[in-house]
Design a protein around this motif. Structure first.
Motif, PDB file in Angstrom:
ATOM      1  N   ARG A   1      -1.426   1.895  10.504  1.00 36.83           N
ATOM      2  CA  ARG A   1       0.039   1.899  10.374  1.00 36.83           C
ATOM      3  C   ARG A   1       0.447   2.165   8.922  1.00 36.83           C
ATOM      4  NH1 ARG A   1       2.836   1.221  14.746  1.00 36.83           N
ATOM      5  NH2 ARG A   1       1.988  -0.009  16.451  1.00 36.83           N
ATOM      6  N   TRP A   2      -0.301   1.602   7.971  1.00 36.05           N
ATOM      7  CA  TRP A   2      -0.006   1.831   6.547  1.00 36.05           C
ATOM      8  C   TRP A   2      -0.140   3.325   6.244  1.00 36.05           C
ATOM      9  CZ3 TRP A   2      -1.847   4.060   2.211  1.00 36.05           C
ATOM     10  CH2 TRP A   2      -1.279   3.679   0.997  1.00 36.05           C
ATOM     11  N   LEU A   3      -1.225   3.933   6.726  1.00 35.12           N
ATOM     12  CA  LEU A   3      -1.432   5.366   6.501  1.00 35.12           C
ATOM     13  C   LEU A   3      -0.274   6.185   7.062  1.00 35.12           C
ATOM     14  CD1 LEU A   3      -5.230   5.587   7.358  1.00 35.12           C
ATOM     15  CD2 LEU A   3      -4.210   6.046   5.123  1.00 35.12           C
ATOM     16  N   ALA A   4       0.142   5.874   8.291  1.00 32.70           N
ATOM     17  CA  ALA A   4       1.236   6.607   8.928  1.00 32.70           C
ATOM     18  C   ALA A   4       2.543   6.406   8.168  1.00 32.70           C
ATOM     19  CB  ALA A   4       1.384   6.166  10.384  1.00 32.70           C
TER      20      ALA A   4
ATOM     21  N   ARG B   1       0.626  -4.441  -2.153  1.00 33.72           N
ATOM     22  CA  ARG B   1       0.259  -5.844  -1.973  1.00 33.72           C
ATOM     23  C   ARG B   1       1.176  -6.459  -0.933  1.00 33.72           C
ATOM     24  NH1 ARG B   1      -0.538  -9.227  -7.366  1.00 33.72           N
ATOM     25  NH2 ARG B   1      -0.920 -10.762  -5.754  1.00 33.72           N
ATOM     26  N   ASN B   2       0.604  -7.271  -0.073  1.00 36.82           N
ATOM     27  CA  ASN B   2       1.365  -7.994   0.954  1.00 36.82           C
ATOM     28  C   ASN B   2       2.241  -7.067   1.791  1.00 36.82           C
ATOM     29  OD1 ASN B   2       1.511 -10.107  -1.715  1.00 36.82           O
ATOM     30  ND2 ASN B   2       0.438 -10.746   0.117  1.00 36.82           N
ATOM     31  N   TRP B   3       1.663  -5.957   2.232  1.00 36.99           N
ATOM     32  CA  TRP B   3       2.389  -5.000   3.064  1.00 36.99           C
ATOM     33  C   TRP B   3       2.374  -5.495   4.506  1.00 36.99           C
ATOM     34  CZ3 TRP B   3       1.464  -1.659   7.168  1.00 36.99           C
ATOM     35  CH2 TRP B   3       2.446  -0.687   7.382  1.00 36.99           C
ATOM     36  N   THR B   4       3.533  -5.535   5.127  1.00 34.07           N
ATOM     37  CA  THR B   4       3.617  -6.056   6.487  1.00 34.07           C
ATOM     38  C   THR B   4       4.214  -5.037   7.454  1.00 34.07           C
ATOM     39  OG1 THR B   4       5.787  -7.038   6.081  1.00 34.07           O
ATOM     40  CG2 THR B   4       3.877  -8.440   5.717  1.00 34.07           C
ATOM     41  N   CYS B   5       3.789  -5.182   8.696  1.00 33.54           N
ATOM     42  CA  CYS B   5       4.355  -4.430   9.806  1.00 33.54           C
ATOM     43  C   CYS B   5       4.197  -5.304  11.043  1.00 33.54           C
ATOM     44  CB  CYS B   5       3.659  -3.072   9.977  1.00 33.54           C
ATOM     45  SG  CYS B   5       1.973  -3.188  10.604  1.00 33.54           S
ATOM     46  N   ARG B   6       4.542  -4.783  12.201  1.00 33.85           N
ATOM     47  CA  ARG B   6       4.495  -5.612  13.412  1.00 33.85           C
ATOM     48  C   ARG B   6       3.078  -6.048  13.786  1.00 33.85           C
ATOM     49  NH1 ARG B   6       6.006  -0.948  17.710  1.00 33.85           N
ATOM     50  NH2 ARG B   6       3.906  -0.133  17.959  1.00 33.85           N
ATOM     51  N   ASP B   7       2.067  -5.319  13.308  1.00 34.90           N
ATOM     52  CA  ASP B   7       0.684  -5.672  13.638  1.00 34.90           C
ATOM     53  C   ASP B   7       0.086  -6.709  12.699  1.00 34.90           C
ATOM     54  OD1 ASP B   7       0.246  -4.149  15.943  1.00 34.90           O
ATOM     55  OD2 ASP B   7      -0.063  -2.344  14.751  1.00 34.90           O
ATOM     56  N   GLY B   8       0.705  -6.926  11.555  1.00 37.84           N
ATOM     57  CA  GLY B   8       0.144  -7.908  10.638  1.00 37.84           C
ATOM     58  C   GLY B   8       0.463  -7.598   9.190  1.00 37.84           C
ATOM     59  N   GLU B   9      -0.356  -8.153   8.312  1.00 38.01           N
ATOM     60  CA  GLU B   9      -0.159  -8.005   6.872  1.00 38.01           C
ATOM     61  C   GLU B   9      -1.458  -7.553   6.227  1.00 38.01           C
ATOM     62  OE1 GLU B   9       1.102 -10.588   2.917  1.00 38.01           O
ATOM     63  OE2 GLU B   9       0.702 -11.637   4.787  1.00 38.01           O
ATOM     64  N   LEU B  10      -1.314  -6.687   5.227  1.00 40.32           N
ATOM     65  CA  LEU B  10      -2.443  -6.275   4.396  1.00 40.32           C
ATOM     66  C   LEU B  10      -2.240  -6.918   3.027  1.00 40.32           C
ATOM     67  CD1 LEU B  10      -2.618  -2.486   5.327  1.00 40.32           C
ATOM     68  CD2 LEU B  10      -3.937  -4.373   6.310  1.00 40.32           C
ATOM     69  N   ASP B  11      -3.186  -7.749   2.610  1.00 38.75           N
ATOM     70  CA  ASP B  11      -3.061  -8.427   1.324  1.00 38.75           C
ATOM     71  C   ASP B  11      -3.057  -7.432   0.174  1.00 38.75           C
ATOM     72  OD1 ASP B  11      -2.992 -10.919   2.560  1.00 38.75           O
ATOM     73  OD2 ASP B  11      -5.148 -11.224   2.355  1.00 38.75           O
ATOM     74  N   VAL B  12      -4.065  -6.551   0.160  1.00 38.97           N
ATOM     75  CA  VAL B  12      -4.184  -5.558  -0.907  1.00 38.97           C
ATOM     76  C   VAL B  12      -4.639  -4.235  -0.297  1.00 38.97           C
ATOM     77  CG1 VAL B  12      -5.338  -4.940  -3.083  1.00 38.97           C
ATOM     78  CG2 VAL B  12      -4.849  -7.346  -2.582  1.00 38.97           C
TER      79      VAL B  12
END
Length: 119
Positions: A84-87, A31-42
């Protein structure tokens, strides 16, 4: 840090969305995972598919429908962020679906949730 009413509403909408997704058989991974490209809510998984859910919560129609806040540019950013989350998590290739969960939650009222699969 004190949470504003909007932040609280957004968090409550995400909590509701996660409960809903788990009730549909998905497993929430992040939840609320962030990186330089943005954020994933879920970020969740359904079978062998990664499901990225953008959750938009509104208290009423003043700012428009929640789903109107997600355009093609936002969808592209979500897809890029999902890669990016996958990597970051060492996951090889897998099918990815981007969903939109819209929550309308009027003050003092009951929430209404809509789930658009494959936005």
């Amino acid at each position: 840090m004190v949470e504003t009413r909007q932040q609280e509403l957004g968090r409550q909408g995400e909590d509701l969305a996660c409960t809903y997704l788990e009730g549909q058989g998905l497993v929430v991974l992040s939840r609320n995972w962030t990186c330089r490209d943005g954020e994933l809510d879920v970020v969740a998984v359904e079978g062998d598919r990664l499901v990225v859910c953008e959750v938009k919560t509104r208290s009423g129609p003043v700012w428009g429908r929640p789903d109107e806040a997600v355009d093609q540019r936002k969808l592209s950013r979500l897809r890029r962020t999902a890669l990016r989350w996958l990597a970051k998590h060492g996951v090889g290739w897998c099918p990815v679906r981007v969903d939109l969960i819209s929550v309308t939650w009027p003050p003092g009222g009951s929430p209404h949730l809509q789930h658009l699969r494959g936005a």
